[in-house]
Design an enzyme around this catalytic site. Structure first.
Site, PDB file in Angstrom:
ATOM      1  N   SER A 125       1.840  -5.357  -1.408  1.00 18.03           N
ATOM      2  CA  SER A 125       0.876  -6.370  -0.979  1.00 18.03           C
ATOM      3  C   SER A 125       1.490  -7.702  -0.572  1.00 18.03           C
ATOM      4  O   SER A 125       0.891  -8.433   0.198  1.00 18.03           O
ATOM      5  CB  SER A 125      -0.161  -6.584  -2.084  1.00 18.03           C
ATOM      6  OG  SER A 125       0.466  -6.885  -3.307  1.00 18.03           O
TER       7      SER A 125
ATOM      8  N   HIS B 208      -3.795  -1.391   0.465  1.00 20.37           N
ATOM      9  CA  HIS B 208      -3.486  -1.964   1.785  1.00 20.37           C
ATOM     10  C   HIS B 208      -3.174  -0.897   2.830  1.00 20.37           C
ATOM     11  O   HIS B 208      -2.708  -1.220   3.914  1.00 20.37           O
ATOM     12  CB  HIS B 208      -2.287  -2.912   1.692  1.00 20.37           C
ATOM     13  CG  HIS B 208      -2.591  -4.161   0.937  1.00 20.37           C
ATOM     14  ND1 HIS B 208      -3.285  -5.219   1.478  1.00 20.37           N
ATOM     15  CD2 HIS B 208      -2.311  -4.507  -0.341  1.00 20.37           C
ATOM     16  CE1 HIS B 208      -3.404  -6.173   0.576  1.00 20.37           C
ATOM     17  NE2 HIS B 208      -2.821  -5.772  -0.536  1.00 20.37           N
TER      18      HIS B 208
ATOM     19  N   LYS C  33     -10.547  -4.402   1.074  1.00 20.30           N
ATOM     20  CA  LYS C  33      -9.618  -4.852   2.104  1.00 20.30           C
ATOM     21  C   LYS C  33     -10.073  -4.387   3.494  1.00 20.30           C
ATOM     22  O   LYS C  33     -10.985  -4.981   4.035  1.00 20.30           O
ATOM     23  CB  LYS C  33      -8.214  -4.450   1.713  1.00 20.30           C
ATOM     24  CG  LYS C  33      -7.761  -5.428   0.632  1.00 20.30           C
ATOM     25  CD  LYS C  33      -6.722  -5.037  -0.302  1.00 20.30           C
ATOM     26  CE  LYS C  33      -6.603  -6.151  -1.346  1.00 20.30           C
ATOM     27  NZ  LYS C  33      -5.878  -5.745  -2.528  1.00 20.30           N
TER      28      LYS C  33
HETATM   29  C1  LIG Z   1      -5.846  -6.104  -3.873  1.00 23.48           C
HETATM   30  C2  LIG Z   1      -5.152  -5.061  -4.611  1.00 23.48           C
HETATM   31  C3  LIG Z   1      -5.710  -4.501  -5.759  1.00 23.48           C
HETATM   32  C4  LIG Z   1      -6.970  -5.050  -6.363  1.00 23.48           C
HETATM   33  O1  LIG Z   1      -8.086  -4.719  -5.617  1.00 23.48           O
HETATM   34  P1  LIG Z   1      -9.407  -5.592  -5.763  1.00 23.48           P
HETATM   35  O2  LIG Z   1     -10.474  -4.727  -5.190  1.00 23.48           O
HETATM   36  O3  LIG Z   1      -9.186  -6.844  -4.986  1.00 23.48           O
HETATM   37  O4  LIG Z   1      -9.606  -5.860  -7.217  1.00 23.48           O
HETATM   38  C5  LIG Z   1      -5.049  -3.455  -6.359  1.00 23.48           C
HETATM   39  N1  LIG Z   1      -3.879  -2.989  -5.866  1.00 23.48           N
HETATM   40  C6  LIG Z   1      -3.296  -3.522  -4.774  1.00 23.48           C
HETATM   41  C7  LIG Z   1      -2.006  -2.978  -4.278  1.00 23.48           C
HETATM   42  C8  LIG Z   1      -3.914  -4.581  -4.128  1.00 23.48           C
HETATM   43  O5  LIG Z   1      -3.334  -5.146  -3.080  1.00 23.48           O
END
Ligand SMILES: *Cc1c(COP(=O)(O)O)cnc(C)c1O
Length: 385
Positions: free
Chosen positions: A174, A209, A238
């Site tokens: 991320s 992602h 996302k």
């Molecule tokens: C954003 C993210 C999460 C958390 O997801 P949310 O729905 O925002 O709580 C978990 N793992 C990764 C790799 C992320 O980038």
């Protein structure tokens, strides 16, 4: 009570504050009455503000009301929850799927459900904080392997005698925007499973992602077929432009998870309107591969221009593009410089990352002009070396 610690944070440029929008999420946002080109969101396909999601959630609200009132295991779920789970299982090519309230709650719930005392976890050193916390909550021994280092992983895993082993990795990292060597990791797990009486090495992939970015997701990207020992987690927060998360896998894994993951059992279900928005987003992602193509065209253009200007994008392979800025001070200075030019590009600092950086995310919603403005601003910036 915390004043000394707060002073320490401020002195070291580590104090964070929240900037609230007065507009919808998108390529342009309004903060404090001023419009910015936004390079900070993970809304990769520009769906957070898409009329189809808004319409679907409004319709669901009219039928189901707003709140869900209790957890799924009571009567908190709706038929929309079930519909989204069915569609996600089909999308992922798995037997079953389960919705979680967020990616964070998925990782902190599922990992302790899968790994108990006596089991061993292998986790990439740059995995998301929610994976780190999931490991802490489980009672399993956790080995951290070097970032994307499959030789290091294989070495650790072969030395381990534990009955159950679980390999955890983000597919797209991320903060660095690079991609895990999933083919190699898959092979390591496959070999171990093929040589044991029953498969005892699980592969848990966090596709937050990658879903809707690397096409449908990382497994499709690498042409890896679903296996009963592969567990795929992804988020709706996302590229889906919605909220919540899913886990997709074999019926056994999903049944076990819904019976034991505490963040699933002891938390109120997401509202049906959120399910409706995610269903609408899934339909768009399946039908409009154009959106993903557009995202990558924007991403490639940005990377090309940044590289031409001599910026170090730290090995990015995706629409997440970090720019190396050296010191924390320089990172904050760069972010502020861009802010003054009408560009919102956040400074990322420890403890989120070891090396400070500006993190840019490019989306399908950005226009050519948005990207040109970013490049122009950075071309006039005294170069960061
Ligand atoms: C954003 C993210 C999460 C958390 O997801 P949310 O729905 O925002 O709580 C978990 N793992 C990764 C790799 C992320 O980038």
């Amino acid at each position: 009570m915390f004043s000394k610690s707060l002073v320490f944070l401020k002195k070291n440029n580590l104090f964070r504050d929240i900037k609230n929008r007065n507009s919808s999420q998108g390529s342009r946002i309004i903060i404090g009455g001023k419009e910015y080109i936004n390079f900070s969101s993970n809304d990769y396909l520009g769906l957070a503000n898409h009329p189809a999601l808004i319409r679907a959630s409004l319709q669901a609200m009219e039928k189901f009301g707003f709140g869900s009132g209790s957890s799924r295991l009571l009567a908190g779920g709706s038929i929309l929850h079930e519909e989204l789970e069915r569609k996600i299982a089909k999308f992922a090519g798995t037997e079953s799927a389960l919705i979680f309230n967020s990616g964070y709650s998925a990782n902190t719930g599922i990992i302790p459900a899968l790994a108990d005392k006596g089991d061993v976890i292998f986790s990439d050193e740059l995995n998301h904080a929610s994976i780190v916390d999931g490991c802490r909550l489980s009672r399993a021994n956790t080995y951290i392997y070097k970032h994307k280092d499959t030789a290091n992983l294989e070495n650790l895993i072969r030395k381990t005698k534990a009955k159950r082993k679980i390999v955890l990795t983000d597919s797209v990292f991320s903060m660095d925007g690079d991609i895990a060597p999933l083919k190699e990791i898959y092979s390591i797990c496959l070999t171990l499973n093929a040589t044991s009486y029953t498969p005892n090495t699980l592969l848990y992939i966090d596709d937050a992602h990658a879903t809707g970015v690397l096409g449908k997701g990382s497994l499709e990207h690498f042409k890896i077929k679903p296996e009963p020992w592969i567990i795929r987690m992804g988020t709706f927060s996302k590229a889906f432009g919605s909220f919540g998360a899913f886990v997709a896998g074999s019926r056994d894994v999903i049944d076990w998870t819904l019976n034991t993951a505490r963040s699933f059992m002891f938390s109120t279900a997401l509202p049906p309107s959120v399910m409706a928005a995610s269903i609408a987003a899934l339909e768009l992602i399946e039908k409009k591969s154009m959106l993903i193509k557009k995202l990558w065209a924007r991403r490639d253009k940005t990377v090309r221009e940044l590289t031409k200007l001599g910026y170090d994008i730290m090995g990015s392979e995706t629409p997440i593009i970090p720019i190396r800025t050296g010191s924390i001070e320089n990172t904050l200075k760069t972010s502020l410089y861009l802010l003054k030019k009408g560009i919102f590009a956040p400074a990322i600092r420890p403890p989120t990352v070891k090396e400070p950086r500006i993190r840019i995310t490019v989306t399908a919603a950005h226009s050519d002009e948005d990207i040109e403005k970013l490049i122009k601003a950075l071309s006039r910036y005294e170069r960061i070396r």
